[in-house]
Design a protein around this motif. Sequence first.
Motif, PDB file in Angstrom:
ATOM      1  N   GLY A   1       0.835  -1.193   0.000  1.00  7.29           N
ATOM      2  CA  GLY A   1       0.000   0.000   0.000  1.00  7.29           C
ATOM      3  C   GLY A   1       0.870   1.242   0.000  1.00  7.29           C
ATOM      4  N   PHE A   2       0.337   2.339  -0.496  1.00  8.94           N
ATOM      5  CA  PHE A   2       1.128   3.563  -0.616  1.00  8.94           C
ATOM      6  C   PHE A   2       1.413   4.189   0.747  1.00  8.94           C
TER       7      PHE A   2
ATOM      8  N   ALA B   1       6.451   0.206  -3.688  1.00 12.70           N
ATOM      9  CA  ALA B   1       6.883  -1.060  -4.277  1.00 12.70           C
ATOM     10  C   ALA B   1       5.764  -1.788  -5.000  1.00 12.70           C
ATOM     11  N   ASP B   2       6.140  -2.470  -6.063  1.00  9.54           N
ATOM     12  CA  ASP B   2       5.281  -3.447  -6.721  1.00  9.54           C
ATOM     13  C   ASP B   2       5.382  -4.721  -5.885  1.00  9.54           C
ATOM     14  N   PRO B   3       4.255  -5.274  -5.400  1.00  8.56           N
ATOM     15  CA  PRO B   3       4.344  -6.450  -4.531  1.00  8.56           C
ATOM     16  C   PRO B   3       4.725  -7.738  -5.254  1.00  8.56           C
ATOM     17  N   LEU B   4       4.648  -7.746  -6.579  1.00 11.68           N
ATOM     18  CA  LEU B   4       4.893  -8.993  -7.312  1.00 11.68           C
ATOM     19  C   LEU B   4       6.292  -9.564  -7.076  1.00 11.68           C
ATOM     20  N   PRO B   5       7.371  -8.776  -7.155  1.00  8.84           N
ATOM     21  CA  PRO B   5       8.698  -9.349  -6.888  1.00  8.84           C
ATOM     22  C   PRO B   5       8.808  -9.956  -5.488  1.00  8.84           C
ATOM     23  N   VAL B   6       8.126  -9.341  -4.507  1.00  9.05           N
ATOM     24  CA  VAL B   6       8.145  -9.889  -3.149  1.00  9.05           C
ATOM     25  C   VAL B   6       7.418 -11.235  -3.128  1.00  9.05           C
TER      26      VAL B   6
ATOM     27  N   SER C   1      -0.130   5.134 -11.664  1.00 13.53           N
ATOM     28  CA  SER C   1       1.239   4.672 -11.448  1.00 13.53           C
ATOM     29  C   SER C   1       1.276   3.149 -11.518  1.00 13.53           C
ATOM     30  N   ASP C   2       2.367   2.629 -12.046  1.00 17.69           N
ATOM     31  CA  ASP C   2       2.493   1.183 -12.201  1.00 17.69           C
ATOM     32  C   ASP C   2       2.450   0.472 -10.853  1.00 17.69           C
TER      33      ASP C   2
ATOM     34  N   ALA D   1       1.039   1.438  -7.950  1.00 15.59           N
ATOM     35  CA  ALA D   1      -0.305   1.445  -7.361  1.00 15.59           C
ATOM     36  C   ALA D   1      -1.221   0.475  -8.097  1.00 15.59           C
ATOM     37  N   PHE D   2      -1.084   0.451  -9.412  1.00 19.45           N
ATOM     38  CA  PHE D   2      -1.883  -0.487 -10.213  1.00 19.45           C
ATOM     39  C   PHE D   2      -1.582  -1.924  -9.785  1.00 19.45           C
ATOM     40  N   SER D   3      -0.295  -2.248  -9.649  1.00 19.59           N
ATOM     41  CA  SER D   3       0.100  -3.613  -9.280  1.00 19.59           C
ATOM     42  C   SER D   3      -0.361  -3.964  -7.876  1.00 19.59           C
ATOM     43  N   GLN D   4      -0.282  -2.982  -6.954  1.00 20.97           N
ATOM     44  CA  GLN D   4      -0.702  -3.260  -5.584  1.00 20.97           C
ATOM     45  C   GLN D   4      -2.163  -3.683  -5.537  1.00 20.97           C
TER      46      GLN D   4
END
Length: 372
Positions: free
Chosen positions: A26-27, A113-118, A152-153, A155-158
Amino acid sequence: MQSSITSSDQPMEAPKQGLPVTIITGFLGSGKTTLLNHILSNQQGLKTAVLVNEFGEIGIDNELVVSTDENMVELNNGCICCTINSDLVDAVYKVMERQDNIDYLVVETTGLADPLPVALTFLGTELRDLTRLDSIVTLVDAANYSLDLFNSDAAFSQIAYGDVIVLNKTDLVNEADLDALEVKIRDIKEGARILRTTKSQVPLPLILSVGLFETDKYFDAAVEHKHEHHDHHEHHEHNSECGHDHDEHDHHNHHDHHHDDHSHHLENDGFTSVSFESDKPLSIRKFQYFLDNQLPENIFRAKGILWFDESPKRHIFHLCGKRFTLDDDEWKGEKKNQLVLIGQNLHKEELLKQIENCVCIPSANKGQGFGK
């Protein structure tokens, strides 16, 4: 209010399939730190580890702190808080190598952060066999969101990868604006499971899945609190054919844990649990259809031990949002289905009818299913 259509004196039992992990994203300003504090302060009886970028930011209540060193804080309720220095995998190993076994792991991403890499760290590295990605929880600040964030990429991914979207600070926004924001979220993620909260006060059974099969304390506590008797439900036979040609999906996963305070919190917010039990197998094809097409958006968690007509295995089922896992195990006793779903304002009879439609009579062509 506890609601159950079937009853069992015996709690479900199943082995743990790796250390369950929840990723909180989350932001900046959305309430992640408040949620982490909420988790650390309300996990009595469970040993939860929280991995953060800087535990000093959490401001843990000093009365909880037992000891601290450079990178770790230990709490008197069994929880620990560990700083992620440079490598997430190393931090996870540091936690898992401790003498006292950890029941649950929570990882906070940075706000941008984009959560996908995590998530992929737990799905695609050596941690895959030691952990189970339980859920990705995304916090959204209802009071300070802007359309720019949605462009934003990160926020979209989150939102796109979140299993449960926690729409936080709802006390600062009127109903119409909240509804409009939910529409925007669902434009990004169709069928999003959205929880409205203030001060990140999420009922923990809706985002964490500790001890689901080892004990049904949460459900027992709710039943005792309400003094309600479980109705016994006769499962009708279904004469439709059982499919034998459907592969199992390993989407991803599930569930909840338990204490009196949680049951009260859940009841006050209109959450109920619905239980289903059957001594007949389910059709994988029909159950998959139920999950993909009929599972209501107001169901946040589910757990179960499932028996499929097409498989000789015992299947341990976890669900959070629409992410689910099915872990295979061997039957040690009588084959049966046990399923519990937790949600808000559920249409229980309709839901149970849909699940009952997944039940099938073992066909005359027994032996043609997979794994036979």
